[in-house]
Design a protein around this motif. Structure first.
Motif, PDB file in Angstrom:
ATOM      1  N   ARG A   1       0.440  -3.851  -5.645  1.00 37.39           N
ATOM      2  CA  ARG A   1      -0.131  -2.756  -4.849  1.00 37.39           C
ATOM      3  C   ARG A   1       0.737  -2.440  -3.637  1.00 37.39           C
ATOM      4  O   ARG A   1       0.579  -1.419  -2.992  1.00 37.39           O
TER       5      ARG A   1
ATOM      6  N   ASP B   1      -8.052  -6.021  -3.425  1.00 38.21           N
ATOM      7  CA  ASP B   1      -7.052  -5.226  -2.707  1.00 38.21           C
ATOM      8  C   ASP B   1      -6.028  -6.138  -2.048  1.00 38.21           C
ATOM      9  O   ASP B   1      -5.831  -6.118  -0.845  1.00 38.21           O
TER      10      ASP B   1
ATOM     11  N   THR C   1      -5.198   2.347 -10.272  1.00 39.13           N
ATOM     12  CA  THR C   1      -5.716   1.305  -9.382  1.00 39.13           C
ATOM     13  C   THR C   1      -4.773   1.128  -8.190  1.00 39.13           C
ATOM     14  O   THR C   1      -3.567   1.019  -8.377  1.00 39.13           O
TER      15      THR C   1
HETATM   16  N1  LIG Z   1      -1.430   7.444   2.015  1.00 41.31           N
HETATM   17  C1  LIG Z   1      -1.470   6.135   2.109  1.00 41.31           C
HETATM   18  N2  LIG Z   1      -0.465   5.464   2.711  1.00 41.31           N
HETATM   19  C2  LIG Z   1      -0.483   4.124   2.816  1.00 41.31           C
HETATM   20  N3  LIG Z   1      -1.464   3.347   2.333  1.00 41.31           N
HETATM   21  C3  LIG Z   1      -2.486   3.953   1.718  1.00 41.31           C
HETATM   22  C4  LIG Z   1      -2.540   5.363   1.577  1.00 41.31           C
HETATM   23  N4  LIG Z   1      -3.672   5.662   0.908  1.00 41.31           N
HETATM   24  C5  LIG Z   1      -4.303   4.500   0.669  1.00 41.31           C
HETATM   25  N5  LIG Z   1      -3.592   3.482   1.140  1.00 41.31           N
HETATM   26  C6  LIG Z   1      -3.877   2.035   1.017  1.00 41.31           C
HETATM   27  O1  LIG Z   1      -3.718   1.665  -0.344  1.00 41.31           O
HETATM   28  C7  LIG Z   1      -4.613   0.622  -0.662  1.00 41.31           C
HETATM   29  C8  LIG Z   1      -5.397   0.973  -1.908  1.00 41.31           C
HETATM   30  O2  LIG Z   1      -6.238   2.041  -1.629  1.00 41.31           O
HETATM   31  P1  LIG Z   1      -7.658   2.182  -2.332  1.00 41.31           P
HETATM   32  O3  LIG Z   1      -8.434   0.918  -2.190  1.00 41.31           O
HETATM   33  O4  LIG Z   1      -8.251   3.438  -1.855  1.00 41.31           O
HETATM   34  O5  LIG Z   1      -7.166   2.320  -3.834  1.00 41.31           O
HETATM   35  P2  LIG Z   1      -8.031   2.768  -5.054  1.00 41.31           P
HETATM   36  O6  LIG Z   1      -7.295   3.887  -5.711  1.00 41.31           O
HETATM   37  O7  LIG Z   1      -9.429   3.025  -4.643  1.00 41.31           O
HETATM   38  O8  LIG Z   1      -7.906   1.458  -5.948  1.00 41.31           O
HETATM   39  P3  LIG Z   1      -9.003   0.797  -6.915  1.00 41.31           P
HETATM   40  O9  LIG Z   1      -9.040   1.656  -8.133  1.00 41.31           O
HETATM   41  O10 LIG Z   1      -8.422  -0.549  -7.156  1.00 41.31           O
HETATM   42  O11 LIG Z   1     -10.284   0.762  -6.137  1.00 41.31           O
HETATM   43  C9  LIG Z   1      -5.513   0.425   0.538  1.00 41.31           C
HETATM   44  O12 LIG Z   1      -5.054  -0.712   1.231  1.00 41.31           O
HETATM   45  C10 LIG Z   1      -5.312   1.695   1.355  1.00 41.31           C
HETATM   46  O13 LIG Z   1      -5.477   1.471   2.742  1.00 41.31           O
END
Ligand SMILES: Nc1ncnc2c1ncn2[C@@H]1O[C@H](COP(=O)(O)OP(=O)(O)OP(=O)(O)O)[C@@H](O)[C@H]1O
Length: 740
Positions: free
Chosen positions: A396, A368, A104
């Protein structure tokens, strides 16, 4: 004739015992087989990883690489990619099927949003919740990316516009979100997808929360199964499955269901190094739990943002009310709160106007908020996957955050009666019970094993209660006590009575309904917590099982003999349960690696937890004025205390054994070590006293701060309690003297 009868009886007896042995071996074979499969899979994954898998896809010389890196910064404002993001994007851009398992908050969304921008045509995203889609579309709009959703609320005009965009090669629409129900139930929409495919505009199928396909998963959604036809209908469309939690078994199942047996699998480590995992024993009284929790929030998380997960809506309302009464800015969130109010609470929490959200699991996917400093489970989750995912909403922003579970035996039955009809419902709950009952294993090691990941426990870096506290478990043979449990259950069954866990405990302790008590069975001299522990392990090991009965109002869990009950009765199986070894060392000053200022001083030791109640103080100090008298061992003859009455110093034999554990039967295999004189640094740092009037706080981490604490001490010879003050404690050594 008598001779033959005798031989027949003996033959029958032997056959019976052979049957028991065969059953036992078969069970062992099954469990070893399962572990073998898990280990094979782990090794397969790690060897394929070390093959060309990672390396090949980690490159930046694909035709799309420059464009990818440029858009990553210019559109998403991201400077560097996280582990597995580049590999996943390269695989899906190569039109190959892929599954990404990433915790997550790891950044899964970018892995399809950025490729969607780079691809011709439309990326279809199947997502389980409309609110999740809305959140993502909102973010995409901010980035200037054209994305939309089709759900039941869509107007005719909207549907028409979307359908046109699906076929129009000049349309700007890049991402189309739908629920699995939409795909499964709308033939018309499937027909439109066919056309989009024929037109070469179906660029990718993304399945968010892909574990929902498998009924072995924790969130099975029947309509996800429909997705199995997508590969047959659209063989050229690459599938990208995303999930935060999937066991090896679930992954294998998902691959089969989606018809993507050869998909690339990328698994980011489950490990979130910034999360501190901890389990606390939940007091039996609601108010007591609240005051512990309030103290915890006040001390460790003052003015910090967090989530408290509760089992029911009612519970979340009550907890919210109590927290507010204690001056904590809390808001309640559950499915029955009006939508507008829910959004308000969510927004206030995002803006830190409300600090703590007290919620049911309805407050879940799509959260988020970066600076969530703690997630507390007021009641256990229904599965390890849920626990991991819910806890994972903390930290996060990669800053240190805490994930704390309050465990109470009775809560297991609240969960089990809710989920026992699900395919793996009971196994899931028992997985959480096993995690909570464990008293020594690294929490991360337990989580890793659950998710089939290789894990070296030294990597925990003392970021879980067990690794941080250096607790020691000691297995004890409690077969006799286990047999007593079965005797009570058998008698209840023979007299047509049903017995719940609570009634069983009462009958065992000689309380409650007379008809359930067993004549001649003396109440064990073991604390209730330990008895609960023993019953918990009997459930986990199959010596007893739950039997569910429906009433017009609810479902009740009764305990009955389990498949392995006869093994225990015949003693062909032993019941071994781990208890906390009293010889537990206090961490030295340096051993606390907590990084946040709050945690440095506020972390409580496990002392308050039932099994770990401190009862003894190490008497020793090189620096003390009594150093000439004191030895180095806690059992040393030179251990000195001054008695309350006489004021004179007197040699005392420190107590090692639990005063309430006399009844524990130590069999050969798990024989408890005698209270031997053991010269070790561990011994000299050991403390089993519970300070009176001071709460259990991190002062323990600095043993010097024990000085001045008033403690209870039990004299091993007389059994009398006396109050003592700890004095002259060096950095890691202690001496105690009388309070007078
Ligand atoms: N390479 C990166 N560098 C910095 N921030 C990032 C990067 N990749 C993603 N993020 C940020 O990390 C946060 C979490 O990303 P995301 O919502 O895609 O997570 P997720 O894996 O889909 O989580 P969940 O399972 O809770 O949906 C977002 O705010 C996103 O903008």
């Amino acid at each position: 004739m008598d001779v033959y009868r005798k031989e027949l009886a003996e033959t029958k007896k032997e056959l019976d015992s052979i049957s028991v042995e065969i059953d036992s071996l078969l069970q062992r074979q099954a469990s070893l087989q399962q572990r073998k499969t898990e280990l094979d899979s782990i090794l397969r994954q790690s060897s394929s990883k070390s093959d060309d898998n990672d390396k090949k896809w980690d490159k930046q010389d694909f035709v799309w690489s420059n464009n990818l890196l440029e858009k990553m910064g210019s559109v998403f404002n991201i400077q560097t990619l996280r582990p597995m993001q580049l590999q996943t994007m390269n695989v899906t851009m190569s039109s190959k099927d892929c599954m990404l398992i990433m915790p997550t908050g790891g950044g899964k969304s970018l892995c399809f949003q950025l490729p969607a921008l780079l691809s011709k045509g439309i990326t279809l995203v199947v997502s389980p919740l409309v609110s999740l889609m809305e959140d993502q579309i909102m973010v995409l709009e901010k980035y200037g990316i054209d994305a939309t959703k089709l759900d039941a609320s869509a107007s005719k005009e909207k549907v028409k516009a979307v359908q046109e965009a699906m076929l129009d090669k000049n349309a700007s629409l890049k991402l189309l979100y739908v629920t699995p129900e939409k795909l499964a139930k709308s033939k018309r929409f499937m027909a439109k997808l066919e056309k989009m495919y024929q037109a070469g505009r179906f660029s990718r199928l993304v399945i968010d929360e892909v574990h929902c396909c498998s009924q072995w998963g924790h969130d099975f959604r029947p309509d996800y199964k429909f997705l199995g036809i997508m590969k047959r209908q659209f063989p050229e469309v690459p599938i990208l499955g995303l999930t935060a939690t999937a066991t090896t078994k679930v992954l294998e199942d998902v691959k089969k269901i989606l018809n993507i047996p050869n998909c690339h699998l990328f698994k980011a480590s489950f490990n979130r190094p910034n999360l501190f995992y901890e389990v606390k024993v939940k007091p039996s009284a609601f108010k007591e739990t609240i005051s512990e929790m309030v103290e915890l929030i006040d001390k460790r998380f003052r003015n910090k943002s967090g989530i408290v997960y509760c089992f029911t809506q009612k519970e979340s309302e009550e907890v919210t009310k109590e927290l507010r009464q204690h001056g904590i800015k809390a808001g309640c969130y559950h499915a029955n709160i009006p939508t507008k109010q829910k959004s308000q609470i969510h927004e206030m929490w995002l803006a830190d106007k409300i600090l703590v959200i007290v919620a049911t699991v309805a407050f879940g996917m799509g959260i988020d908020k970066p600076n969530v400093r703690f997630v507390i489970h007021h009641s256990i989750s229904k599965s390890m996957e849920n626990l991991y995912q819910e806890s994972g909403r903390a930290g996060r922003d990669d800053q240190r955050s805490d994930c704390i579970v309050y465990y109470r035996f009775a809560d297991v039955f609240k969960q089990s009666t809710m989920v026992f009809t699900e395919q793996t419902g009971l196994d899931n709950v028992y997985g959480v019970m096993s995690y909570c009952l464990d008293i020594s294993k690294c929490r991360r090691a337990s989580i890793a094993r659950h998710f089939g990941e290789l894990w070296d426990k030294s990597q925990c870096n003392k970021m879980c209660d067990h690794c941080n506290k250096d607790t020691e478990g000691e297995k004890r043979d409690v077969t006799k006590l286990g047999k007593n449990v079965l005797t009570i259950i058998d008698q209840a069954s023979a007299t047509d009575q049903r017995i719940t866990a609570l009634k069983l405990l009462d009958a065992w302790e000689g309380k409650g309904a007379g008809s359930l008590k067993v004549r001649g069975l003396d109440p064990p001299k073991v604390s209730r917590d330990k008895l609960e522990r023993i019953i918990g392990h009997m459930l986990l090991q199959g010596f007893i099982r739950e039997d569910f009965h429906f009433t017009p109002y609810n479902t009740i869990s009764y305990l009955v003999a389990g498949a392995k009950a006869n093994f225990l009765k015949s003693e062909s199986a032993k019941l071994a349960v781990e208890f906390l070894n009293k010889r537990r060392s206090l961490p030295t000053q340096n051993s606390n690696t907590h990084t946040s200022p709050s945690s440095q001083s506020d972390h409580k030791p496990l002392a308050k937890q039932s099994d770990t109640k401190l009862k003894l103080v190490v008497i020793n100090s090189e620096n003390s004025k009594f150093s000439n008298f004191t030895g180095t061992s806690i059992q040393g003859e030179n251990d000195l205390t001054k008695t309350k009455k006489s004021g004179k110093f007197k040699r005392k034999k420190p107590v090692i054994d639990d005063s309430d554990s006399d009844d524990l039967d130590f069999g050969e295999e798990f024989k408890r070590k005698p209270a031997v004189k053991k010269k070790s640094s561990r011994d000299t740092r050991y403390s089993e006293y519970e300070p009176i009037g001071t709460s259990h706080n991190n002062d323990y981490l600095n043993s010097e701060s024990l000085n001045g604490n008033l403690c209870k001490h039990q004299d091993a010879e007389s059994g009398n309690d006396s109050d003592v003050i700890i004095e002259n404690v060096g950095k890691s050594k202690a001496i105690m003297i009388d309070s007078e």
